[in-house]
Enzyme design. Structure first.
Site, PDB file in Angstrom:
ATOM      1  NE  ARG A   1      -1.247  17.147   4.885  1.00  0.00           N
ATOM      2  CZ  ARG A   1      -0.381  18.159   4.857  1.00  0.00           C
ATOM      3  NH1 ARG A   1       0.886  17.956   5.177  1.00  0.00           N
ATOM      4  NH2 ARG A   1      -0.781  19.361   4.507  1.00  0.00           N
TER       5      ARG A   1
ATOM      6  CE1 TYR B   1       3.901  -8.439   0.786  1.00  0.00           C
ATOM      7  CE2 TYR B   1       4.457  -6.169   1.347  1.00  0.00           C
ATOM      8  CZ  TYR B   1       3.657  -7.080   0.671  1.00  0.00           C
ATOM      9  OH  TYR B   1       2.621  -6.626  -0.094  1.00  0.00           O
TER      10      TYR B   1
ATOM     11  CG  ASP C   1       7.699  -6.989   8.950  1.00  0.00           C
ATOM     12  OD1 ASP C   1       6.752  -7.300   9.699  1.00  0.00           O
ATOM     13  OD2 ASP C   1       7.534  -6.662   7.761  1.00  0.00           O
TER      14      ASP C   1
ATOM     15  CE  LYS D   1      -0.552  -8.448   5.151  1.00  0.00           C
ATOM     16  NZ  LYS D   1      -0.206  -7.108   4.678  1.00  0.00           N
TER      17      LYS D   1
END
Length: 421
Positions: A96, A150, A215, A240
């Site tokens: 982590r 988005y 973005d 993507k």
């Protein structure tokens, strides 16, 4: 953006070669390599040490924890991380806190975007959430944003799920919307799903000292690098184009070292880590990113031109910057087009090697209030096409069948210039 050169960076001494001549004087500077083109950087960034290790493919480190017999030293490294989020020197501590395979992807993406650092997360929404939490922790809960974004990004801001308050504005209203507690300005260009473009340099100027988050999922660093136009933070849904094959989820923020440290602290505290196997797949995806984006963009430009000339299509949205995304509005029922495709896959997401189509008002932007959605240009007849690498004639034959035979009104409004083919 063409495949221009990148700024020089440090590499291991045994891989430095003869150095670089940065000022053209013939004086070689040891330790500073010649700048590398985009295609070269995509293949080699994050892999510079492999030859020295005697391997060719990047290793996958799946360990969740790592042994340490120096607990005092480990405590000191954890204290340093707690202070400013600096990546611990020496061996890893815990999954982590950081992972070597994921770090390779982060290094490579930062190189491609031209930033000092990058921090990867489990998804793009986890990445955006971390950015908001960093600013919220500083008492800067107000966000200024430009639609469209988005759909889930829009929802996260509008619903205030992380305690943020958003003011939606047109680009010209950014400066007037800023407040003392504004922590972020967020834009997407080209935007999802209308492909509307913004002048990022003008937007960054309007932000003043407030960080601009751009973005860049649709454009990728192949087409634009927002930091060169003044953005401080660059967001990607790595699911993507960066992954590019529809088989991995991830998100990443490219930024300066200081902000990266804060993002790592949030990632450690909230646990939104990227799995090492996903990090490996994303690094592998970057190696073909320029080739994939350019080939898919060529197909998209051809399809955009044909759709713009088709009487069954009333409007085509295709960005001037280019790219592999096309949005178009149909004269008939968009749901019939979705049901009619056979080669093209009707599915959410985008950026894969195969072509996908979806109806934003039903899926990706369904969560956005209908009036807000339509006000941002997301009409009920809009379809979003993520163009892949298939033969363009096969793609057009599938679209032609799906559009049906009934002619529309013959009205064509181009959102942007469609390149000649």
């Amino acid at each position: 953006m063409d495949s221009g050169s990148f700024d020089a960076y440090d590499v291991p001494a045994d891989l430095q070669g003869t150095g670089h001549d940065p000022d053209g004087t013939g004086r070689r500077v040891p330790g500073v390599p010649a700048p590398r083109a985009l295609a070269t950087e995509a293949v080699h960034a994050g892999r510079d040490d492999l030859a020295r290790q005697g391997v060719h493919a990047p290793p996958i480190d799946l360990s969740t924890t790592y042994p340490s017999y120096d607990s005092r030293g480990e405590a000191a490294r954890i204290d340093a991380f707690a202070a400013d989020g600096v990546e611990p020197e020496g061996p890893p501590v815990y999954g982590r806190l950081g992972n070597p395979t994921v770090a390779r992807f982060e290094t490579a993406l930062a190189r491609l975007e031209g930033t000092e650092s990058a921090v990867a997360f489990a998804t793009g929404m986890a990445a955006l959430s971390a950015v908001l939490l960093v600013r919220n922790a500083m008492g800067l809960r107000h966000v200024v944003a430009v639609r469209p974004l988005y759909g889930c990004s829009d929802h996260l801001l509008t619903a205030g799920l992380l305690g943020s308050e958003v003011t939606w504005v047109d680009p010209a209203g950014i400066a007037d919307a800023l407040r003392p507690d504004t922590g972020l300005v967020m834009v997407e260009s080209p935007a999802n799903p209308t492909l509307a473009e913004l002048d990022l340099r003008a937007v960054a100027h309007a932000c003043g000292s407030v960080p601009l988050l751009a973005d860049n999922t649709f454009a990728t660093p192949v087409l634009q690098r927002p930091v060169e136009q003044g953005a401080r933070l660059v967001l990607h849904s790595a699911t993507k184009y960066l992954g590019g094959h529809g088989d991995v989820m991830g998100g990443v923020v490219a930024c300066d070292q200081e902000f990266a440290g804060r993002l790592r602290q949030v990632r450690f505290a909230t646990g939104g880590v990227l799995h090492p196997l996903a990090g490996y797949l994303l690094l592998r995806g970057l190696s073909t990113l320029p080739v994939r984006v350019r080939a898919a963009s060529s197909n998209a430009a051809e399809l955009a031109g044909r759709l713009a000339a088709d009487p069954r299509v009333t409007r085509v949205h295709y960005p001037r910057i280019g790219g592999a995304m096309v949005a178009f509005e149909v004269a008939g029922d968009p749901h019939d087009v979705i049901a009619g495709v056979r080669l093209i896959t009707p599915a959410v997401s985008l950026g894969s090697v195969d072509t996908l189509i979806q109806h934003p008002a039903s899926i990706s932007h369904r969560i956005v209030d209908a009036n807000d959605r339509r006000g941002a240009g997301v009409s009920d007849r809009l379809l979003r096409l993520s163009v892949g690498l298939e033969d363009v004639e096969d793609l057009w034959a599938d679209l032609d069948r799906a559009l049906g035979t009934a002619p529309g009104p013959g009205r064509v409004l181009r959102e942007a210039a469609v390149p000649n083919r």
